[in-house]
Structures are given as structure tokens and as C-alpha cells.
Motif scaffolding. Sequence first.
Motif, PDB file in Angstrom:
ATOM      1  N   PHE A 371       0.661  -1.209   0.149  1.00 48.02           N
ATOM      2  CA  PHE A 371      -0.032  -0.078   0.050  1.00 48.02           C
ATOM      3  C   PHE A 371       1.019   1.146  -0.098  1.00 48.02           C
ATOM      4  N   TYR A 372       1.991   1.165   0.707  1.00 48.52           N
ATOM      5  CA  TYR A 372       2.701   2.121   0.657  1.00 48.52           C
ATOM      6  C   TYR A 372       3.360   2.636  -0.432  1.00 48.52           C
ATOM      7  N   LEU A 373       3.801   1.622  -1.531  1.00 51.42           N
ATOM      8  CA  LEU A 373       4.310   1.955  -2.687  1.00 51.42           C
ATOM      9  C   LEU A 373       3.176   2.352  -3.805  1.00 51.42           C
ATOM     10  N   MET A 374       1.965   1.852  -3.435  1.00 53.83           N
ATOM     11  CA  MET A 374       0.856   2.108  -4.280  1.00 53.83           C
ATOM     12  C   MET A 374       0.594   3.912  -3.871  1.00 53.83           C
ATOM     13  N   ALA A 375       0.648   3.919  -2.513  1.00 51.45           N
ATOM     14  CA  ALA A 375       0.310   5.319  -2.215  1.00 51.45           C
ATOM     15  C   ALA A 375       1.345   6.240  -2.681  1.00 51.45           C
ATOM     16  N   ARG A 376       2.461   5.925  -3.113  1.00 52.31           N
ATOM     17  CA  ARG A 376       3.477   6.783  -3.738  1.00 52.31           C
ATOM     18  C   ARG A 376       3.367   6.757  -5.420  1.00 52.31           C
ATOM     19  N   GLY A 377       2.333   6.348  -5.770  1.00 50.55           N
ATOM     20  CA  GLY A 377       1.957   6.238  -7.374  1.00 50.55           C
ATOM     21  C   GLY A 377       2.260   5.021  -7.952  1.00 50.55           C
ATOM     22  N   ILE A 378       2.911   4.119  -7.460  1.00 50.22           N
ATOM     23  CA  ILE A 378       3.485   2.936  -8.137  1.00 50.22           C
ATOM     24  C   ILE A 378       2.569   1.962  -8.471  1.00 50.22           C
ATOM     25  N   ALA A 379       2.180   1.659  -9.592  1.00 43.46           N
ATOM     26  CA  ALA A 379       1.103   0.755  -9.891  1.00 43.46           C
ATOM     27  C   ALA A 379       1.347  -0.824  -9.253  1.00 43.46           C
ATOM     28  N   PRO A 380       0.170  -1.460  -8.917  1.00 40.47           N
ATOM     29  CA  PRO A 380       0.176  -2.799  -8.366  1.00 40.47           C
ATOM     30  C   PRO A 380       1.253  -3.661  -8.681  1.00 40.47           C
ATOM     31  N   MET A 386       8.689  -4.611  -7.180  1.00 44.25           N
ATOM     32  CA  MET A 386       9.747  -3.925  -6.492  1.00 44.25           C
ATOM     33  C   MET A 386       9.868  -4.713  -5.070  1.00 44.25           C
TER      34      MET A 386
ATOM     35  N   THR B  72      -5.780   3.563  -6.042  1.00 40.04           N
ATOM     36  CA  THR B  72      -4.818   4.288  -5.216  1.00 40.04           C
ATOM     37  C   THR B  72      -3.592   4.879  -6.071  1.00 40.04           C
ATOM     38  N   HIS B  73      -2.968   4.130  -6.772  1.00 42.10           N
ATOM     39  CA  HIS B  73      -1.799   4.860  -7.530  1.00 42.10           C
ATOM     40  C   HIS B  73      -2.299   5.842  -8.548  1.00 42.10           C
ATOM     41  N   VAL B  76      -2.859   9.122  -6.910  1.00 44.53           N
ATOM     42  CA  VAL B  76      -1.225   9.819  -6.710  1.00 44.53           C
ATOM     43  C   VAL B  76      -0.940  10.388  -7.931  1.00 44.53           C
ATOM     44  N   PHE B  84       2.170   9.138   5.805  1.00 44.76           N
ATOM     45  CA  PHE B  84       1.547   8.289   6.845  1.00 44.76           C
ATOM     46  C   PHE B  84       1.998   8.545   8.277  1.00 44.76           C
ATOM     47  N   SER B 105       6.538   7.034 -11.980  1.00 46.75           N
ATOM     48  CA  SER B 105       5.145   6.308 -12.381  1.00 46.75           C
ATOM     49  C   SER B 105       4.208   7.715 -12.362  1.00 46.75           C
ATOM     50  N   THR B 106       4.286   8.554 -11.570  1.00 47.20           N
ATOM     51  CA  THR B 106       3.440   9.514 -11.472  1.00 47.20           C
ATOM     52  C   THR B 106       3.374  10.537 -12.804  1.00 47.20           C
TER      53      THR B 106
END
Lengths: 424, 245
Positions: A371-380, A386, B72-73, B76, B84, B105-106
Motif C-alpha cells: 500500500f505504501y508503494l501504491m500510495a506513492r503512485g507505483i502501480a500494483p 519491487m 490508489t496509484h 497519486v 503516513f 510512475s506519476t
Amino acid sequence: MTDQLSSAYAEQVDTLLGVIPALDAGRKQALDAFKKIGIPGKKAENWRYADLANLRAAVYPIATYSKHTASALEGDFAGKFVYVNGGLDEEQSFSSGCMSDVRVSHLSNFMVSNKNRASDLLSDGDGILLLNTALMREGFVFHVPAGVKVEKPILIHHVVGDADKAALHLRHTIELGEGAEATIIEYFSGDDGAYWLNNILQIRISENAKLNHLRLLMDGDNATHTGKCFIDLDAHSRYSSFTVSAGGKMVRSESHVRLLGEQANVKLDCIALAAPDQIHDILTHVDHAVPNSISNQMFRAVLAKKGKTAFQGKVIVRKDAQHTLADQTCNSILLDRTAEANAKPELEIWADDVKCSHGATVGQLDDKALFYLMARGIAPDAARAMLVEAFVTQVIERLESDTLKMLVTAKLNQWLDTYLRGNR
Amino acid sequence: MLKIKNLHATVGTTEILKGLSLEINAGEVHAIMGPNGAGKSTLASTIMGRSDYTVTKGSITFEGKNLLELDTHERVGEGIFLGFQYPVEIPGVSNLNFLRTALNSTRRYRGETDMSAADFMKLVRAKAAELKMDPEMLKRFVNVGFSGGEKKRNETVQMAVLDPKLAVLDETDSGLDIDALRIVADGINRQRRDDTAILMITHYQRLLDYVKPDFVHILVDGRIVKSGTKELAIELEEKGYADVA
């Protein structure tokens, strides 16, 4: 079934008699022993995770030598030996000045001038080893004389092509004289035929010698790979092995290490990347026979849908092996609930002043980290890749050579691209 | 910029948000305060689309887009950042690698090309220096071995690099000493622009001394029960939730 197999294999042995005369007696004895026990079944000890039904159900004719250009492994090598279907392909091979002191030979030649060495070849064991003894056709024989240090790695590339439902039985030996040093890379690749590669390597490391061994098991999608490595270590010697098991349909890879001299040191690391429907059965057997020796094993597996791995790690510490240090860790990550990871550590300790440990975990990727990675824009998918990369890299970091690290990392990325990043 | 209308959200079978409405415009700094269990973290998680939380009613739009339809992504990529409360440790992944992957990614989401390695290093080093982070820490694994304050500072460095339109900071000040608090507040203040917005979710009004909010809202039992200016936060500190809400 064993009877049918035995008589068919007996015919194969007949065709091999006289080809390497020094081996004839051994072949016949091995075949007789095979008749009694056959190919290991699931009830045989240590074979419950493997699936060798295909080897029990049909006879595998010996693969013919063929012409095949292998996809190359990039790197700066002291020498490169490409075996296609078990036969050395001189055109794709070379041996540079860096290896001029190394004695390179091949089983067939070597046994002509060294008949007495035939008895050094292991002949006692399970059906797989017995068939290898009975049907071995070729292999490399390396001797690094005392004091010789080969800086750059030596690459041995086994390629298999056009060998659908056929088998290769290869037997190799590596000997390091006192104080010698070398790095060997064994790279296995093949086409999508359902071949059987039966590979046995015997290694002897003399006092103060060091061998680094990288094994890239990247056989074709339908291959059966049975590999055994037998390593004997004398005092103050070192064996560092790193296996990447990421190919084939059914891979059984064994490392049998005997620490025969004090201060001998062995490191056995392995990463298994199990793609859908693959089985990777990794077995290690470390025998601490004398005091003051060290063994360290790290095994990590990543399993995709319906992948299966097993790590069977046995360490035996004999009565006189005081002050042994033996460590074993096995961690597996399941990327899908249909995957199956097995860990079977075994410690048999007869001495009373030793330090031995083992640990095993099986789990999934950490949700919070994902979730932390996705919450930084990284797709699932990228996030999962990663985390898997981080998990595996921690083993790769244990390699001392940057060259080897890069090779392994490249293979890891190929696997991640295919199975996680969806770039197939 | 952000419009939340009558939001109801559950975790498992428990309803936590019970009709929350909130509007945040560009250039504004909002603070949400509330007692434990009021739904502060649930609000942050729901804005980010965390899968353990289910929105049962209501809407969230961001710059006119329905946020609830985006992963989610993707949120962002649209320009939302979540600081957090408990930043996660990720052994094996370096801060640099993490940040670069996140930034690119963004950028890709927005149809831009990746930032060059050189430009990226310049950007990261500059932002780290502004927030007094030792550049050596960038090579270390994400938050591994970082103290509480260092983790929170790491969040603000990430925020600076990603430069979001809306920064949602979930109890960013929890566990910080005065020095760490000053650094984190500095990072938040650097993010204040006419075209950005900030939503601070906090327990204590202490942070609000350093990052002065335009609006303060009180969240109790899943709804915003009172809104005001900074004075409301001071009143809360003096009188407690029971009296003020």
C-alpha cells in the motif's frame, strides 16, 4: 515398469560399451543396481516433492549431438565452453590466456589416459545417479593446479535443442589443487522440448583453495533437470555456491558437501523463481566431519500461480565436529494462493559444543509495504515486482563478485518482467 | 479542489464515517482534529482508496474527477499525497530507488516522460538539503533504522519531490520532538502555494502553531461537527472535545 525401463536402458548401455572403455565395468554394475531400485518414486526418502512420473513412464533415448547457436551470456570470461546436447561445440567455445595453466579435458579423452580415475566417479546412489553412471557420455574435466588463481570466471554453457523426449547424461569433475582459486559459471538453457538433463558434477577442493560456483538453471519450459553436485572440501578451503533455479518444468538440484578438513567453509545460496506449474526441488546435504568448520545456507523462493518449491536442507554434525558453525535460512513468498512452498530443514547433531541454527518462513508480500508503494503512485504490478526484487536482492547481495551479481540480477529482472510486470 | 459530500465508509462491518462533508480549495490549508476513533485515519485512507475501507455512500471528487473510480496509484497520479502516520519500513528497497520509481510512475500517468537520472539526483539532493536530511540517508533502505522523527522527515522529503496538488498528512506530528516538528513543519510550509492545498489531520494543536491553517474542522463520531479558524483549535485545547463539539 522398472523392468521395461531396465531392459531398454540395458540396450542403451550396450551401444555405449567400448566408447570409453574405462567406464564399461562401471556402466554394467550401475545398470544392475538400477534394475533393483529404478527411478525414485514419491515414497522414496527426499523425493516426495518431486514429480518424476515422466521418467518412470517412458524410456528416454540418448539425445543426439546437434548444431545449435546458444543465446549468449554477456560477460568477460576467462574461457567459455558451450556444450550442445552434451557435445562440445568448439566454434562457440574459447579459452583465453587467463586459463592457460588450467588443464581442461573432456570425459571421453580423460578416461583414455587416466583409466585409474574411473573409480573416482561416484557410482553408488539413487536411480538417477545409477542411470547417469550407466549412460554418461561426456562432460568436462577441469583441473586447476596448485597455486593457480584464475581471476575471471569460466563459463560452461549447456544448451539443449531438438531433444524432445530424449536424455543427456553428463558427468563432470572439477579439481582445485592447494591454494588454487577459480570461479565457474554453469549455465543451462534449452528449447521447449520435453528433454531430460541428468547432470552430475564432482568437485574436490584441496587445502586453502577457493571455488566460487554460480549455477543458472534456466532450462526450457518442458524440461526435466536432475542435477547433483558432490563437493569435498579439505582444510582451510572455501566453496561458495549460488544457484538460480528459474527454468524447466521439473528441477531437482542437489548439493552434497563434505567438510573434511578443519576451517573448511561452505556457503550455499539459492533463489528459486517458480513460474506457473513448475516444480523446484532443492536439496542440500552438508556433512561436518571434523571440528571448526562453517556452513551457511540461504534459500529464498518466489512462487507465481501454481508454482511449487521445496527446500530440503540436511546438516549433519558428526561426533568429533566440535565448534561447528552451521546456519540455514529458508524464506518463501507466495504470490498466489495456488502456489506451494515447502521447507524441510533437518539438523542431525552428534557433537555437543556447536552452534547450529535454522529458520524457515513462508508468506505473502507485506500488504502495508504494498500500500505504501501504491500510495506513492507505483502501480500494483510494479509495486509487487519491487518488493519481490528487494526480497531476492538480499540473497544476491551475498555474492562477492559484482560480475556475478549483475548476471543474476539480469536473470531476476527477466523473470520479473515475464511473470510480474506482465511484459511477456 | 477536493469535494467530499456525505461520505459514509465502513471497515469490515463497522461504519466509521457517517456522512462527512468537506470542501478544500487551492491555496488553502485545512486542519482536522478529533478524538481517537473519530475517523481521522479512515478519512485519510478513504481519500487514498485503501482496500480495507469501503465507501457505502457519498462522493469524493478531485478537480472535478470522481476519485472513487480511481485506484490508489492513479489518485497519486492525479496529484494527491498521503503522509503516513506510521511510515512503512521496506528492507531491500533504497530511498532513492523508491523515490525515482514513484516520481516516474506519476509522470508516466500524466503522459510525461521519465525524469533523467541527473535531473532526478539534482532534485532529490536539493529537497533533502532544504529539509536538512543527510544525503547518505537516501542510499539506505526505506525507513529502515530511521527514528520516528527521521521517518516523518522522510515523508516530507518525498512530498517535496513528488510536489502534489493536495497533501493529506495523517498525524504527521505524532511522536516528534520540537526540533523534528520544526523541520516537518518547514517542509509542509514549503508546500503552501496558490495552486496547492494541504489537509493536516492532527491530534494536537501544537503543529498548528508552526503551520497556520486557514480552516479547522472538528471530526467526531464520523462527521465534521464544527468548523472554524485557528481560534477553534485553541478553544479545543483549552476546553476539550466534549465542550466544544
